[in-house]
Scaffold this motif. Structure first.
Motif, PDB file in Angstrom:
ATOM      1  N   GLU A 155       0.828  -1.202   0.000  1.00 12.79           N
ATOM      2  CA  GLU A 155       0.000   0.000   0.000  1.00 12.79           C
ATOM      3  C   GLU A 155       0.866   1.257   0.000  1.00 12.79           C
ATOM      4  O   GLU A 155       0.634   2.187  -0.781  1.00 12.79           O
ATOM      5  N   GLU A 156       1.888   1.285   0.835  1.00 14.03           N
ATOM      6  CA  GLU A 156       2.758   2.461   0.900  1.00 14.03           C
ATOM      7  C   GLU A 156       3.431   2.729  -0.449  1.00 14.03           C
ATOM      8  O   GLU A 156       3.445   3.851  -0.935  1.00 14.03           O
ATOM      9  N   ARG A 157       3.974   1.683  -1.059  1.00 14.01           N
ATOM     10  CA  ARG A 157       4.658   1.846  -2.346  1.00 14.01           C
ATOM     11  C   ARG A 157       3.664   2.276  -3.442  1.00 14.01           C
ATOM     12  O   ARG A 157       3.983   3.112  -4.273  1.00 14.01           O
ATOM     13  N   ALA A 158       2.456   1.714  -3.417  1.00 15.99           N
ATOM     14  CA  ALA A 158       1.448   2.079  -4.414  1.00 15.99           C
ATOM     15  C   ALA A 158       1.125   3.572  -4.346  1.00 15.99           C
ATOM     16  O   ALA A 158       0.946   4.221  -5.371  1.00 15.99           O
ATOM     17  N   TRP A 159       1.044   4.107  -3.144  1.00 18.38           N
ATOM     18  CA  TRP A 159       0.730   5.525  -2.978  1.00 18.38           C
ATOM     19  C   TRP A 159       1.922   6.427  -3.266  1.00 18.38           C
ATOM     20  O   TRP A 159       1.740   7.578  -3.677  1.00 18.38           O
ATOM     21  N   THR A 160       3.148   5.947  -3.034  1.00 18.78           N
ATOM     22  CA  THR A 160       4.310   6.845  -3.100  1.00 18.78           C
ATOM     23  C   THR A 160       5.235   6.635  -4.292  1.00 18.78           C
ATOM     24  O   THR A 160       6.120   7.456  -4.507  1.00 18.78           O
ATOM     25  N   MET A 161       5.047   5.579  -5.078  1.00 18.17           N
ATOM     26  CA  MET A 161       5.913   5.414  -6.255  1.00 18.17           C
ATOM     27  C   MET A 161       5.638   6.552  -7.232  1.00 18.17           C
ATOM     28  O   MET A 161       4.554   7.150  -7.206  1.00 18.17           O
ATOM     29  N   PRO A 162       6.606   6.893  -8.061  1.00 19.99           N
ATOM     30  CA  PRO A 162       6.350   7.948  -9.044  1.00 19.99           C
ATOM     31  C   PRO A 162       5.084   7.639  -9.846  1.00 19.99           C
ATOM     32  O   PRO A 162       4.868   6.508 -10.282  1.00 19.99           O
ATOM     33  N   GLU A 163       4.247   8.646  -9.993  1.00 25.58           N
ATOM     34  CA  GLU A 163       2.945   8.454 -10.628  1.00 25.58           C
ATOM     35  C   GLU A 163       3.065   7.850 -12.024  1.00 25.58           C
ATOM     36  O   GLU A 163       2.286   6.972 -12.395  1.00 25.58           O
ATOM     37  N   SER A 164       4.039   8.296 -12.792  1.00 25.20           N
ATOM     38  CA  SER A 164       4.175   7.763 -14.153  1.00 25.20           C
ATOM     39  C   SER A 164       4.456   6.261 -14.126  1.00 25.20           C
ATOM     40  O   SER A 164       3.939   5.515 -14.955  1.00 25.20           O
ATOM     41  N   GLN A 165       5.230   5.789 -13.147  1.00 29.04           N
ATOM     42  CA  GLN A 165       5.474   4.351 -13.010  1.00 29.04           C
ATOM     43  C   GLN A 165       4.183   3.625 -12.637  1.00 29.04           C
ATOM     44  O   GLN A 165       3.881   2.558 -13.171  1.00 29.04           O
ATOM     45  N   ALA A 166       3.434   4.216 -11.717  1.00 32.85           N
ATOM     46  CA  ALA A 166       2.175   3.600 -11.292  1.00 32.85           C
ATOM     47  C   ALA A 166       1.214   3.445 -12.465  1.00 32.85           C
ATOM     48  O   ALA A 166       0.561   2.402 -12.614  1.00 32.85           O
ATOM     49  N   ILE A 167       1.150   4.447 -13.321  1.00 33.10           N
ATOM     50  CA  ILE A 167       0.240   4.390 -14.470  1.00 33.10           C
ATOM     51  C   ILE A 167       0.704   3.318 -15.456  1.00 33.10           C
ATOM     52  O   ILE A 167      -0.119   2.557 -15.986  1.00 33.10           O
ATOM     53  N   TRP A 168       2.010   3.229 -15.699  1.00 38.47           N
ATOM     54  CA  TRP A 168       2.514   2.180 -16.595  1.00 38.47           C
ATOM     55  C   TRP A 168       2.215   0.794 -16.033  1.00 38.47           C
ATOM     56  O   TRP A 168       1.727  -0.087 -16.754  1.00 38.47           O
TER      57      TRP A 168
END
Length: 179
Positions: free
Chosen positions: A134-147
């Motif tokens: 959960e922490e990583r999902a919220w804090t990873m760079p947004e562009s990485q999360a979208i990819w």
């Protein structure tokens, strides 16, 4: 490999804006900016120096309560020099890395969000369903999360196709050649 994908996974770094180090832009920071209706996440709104200062403070993990001496210094500098304000705003918008998001082939009929769920939460939940904390999902760079979210959705059968930079170049070339 698509240059936007490479950028999403290689460019995110800490950046200094208005004398503060801001971490890579994340879904958590987007949600926080949305909660105050920041013009950085609300299209069509003009950005003022105070808007930029507040967005930078949020992305630096600082409280946005009372302004301090450092805040007044940077506000005054932005208000007295449009060149400085535009430069700092440009640094901040580049930091968000929207250009590093995947682009998709669009169909004639636009799909709308029929679930009513906020898209940010949908992305976070999808990442968590695939083992991201959960922490990583919220804090990873947004562009990485979208990819990652897009990749997971495609692997589960979503009807999506990423539009590569080469595809865009070909489309642009065809548009200029067509009378």
């Amino acid at each position: 490999m698509d240059k936007r994908c490479l950028s999403a996974f290689t460019d995110p770094c800490r950046l200094r804006v208005l004398g503060r180090f801001v971490d890579p832009f994340s879904l958590l920071r987007r949600l926080q900016l949305e909660s105050i209706e920041s013009p950085f996440v609300s299209p069509g709104k003009d950005v003022r120096p105070l808007d930029l200062l507040i967005a930078v403070k949020i992305c630096a993990g600082e409280p946005i309560g009372k302004l301090n001496l450092k805040d007044y210094f940077y506000l005054g500098r932005m208000k007295s020099s449009e060149v400085y304000f535009v430069k700092q705003m440009s640094r901040f918008t580049e930091f968000v890395l929207i250009e590093s998001w995947p682009k998709f082939w669009e169909k004639k009929a636009k799909h709308t969000n029929t679930t009513g769920m906020p898209w940010v939460l949908t992305v976070v939940c999808n990442l968590m369903n695939h083992g991201v904390t959960e922490e990583r999902a919220w804090t990873m760079p947004e562009s990485q999360a979208i990819w990652l979210h897009s990749c997971f959705a495609i692997s589960e059968g979503a009807d999506m196709k990423v539009l590569t930079k080469e595809d865009e170049d070909l489309i642009a070339k065809l548009e200029t050649e067509t009378p």
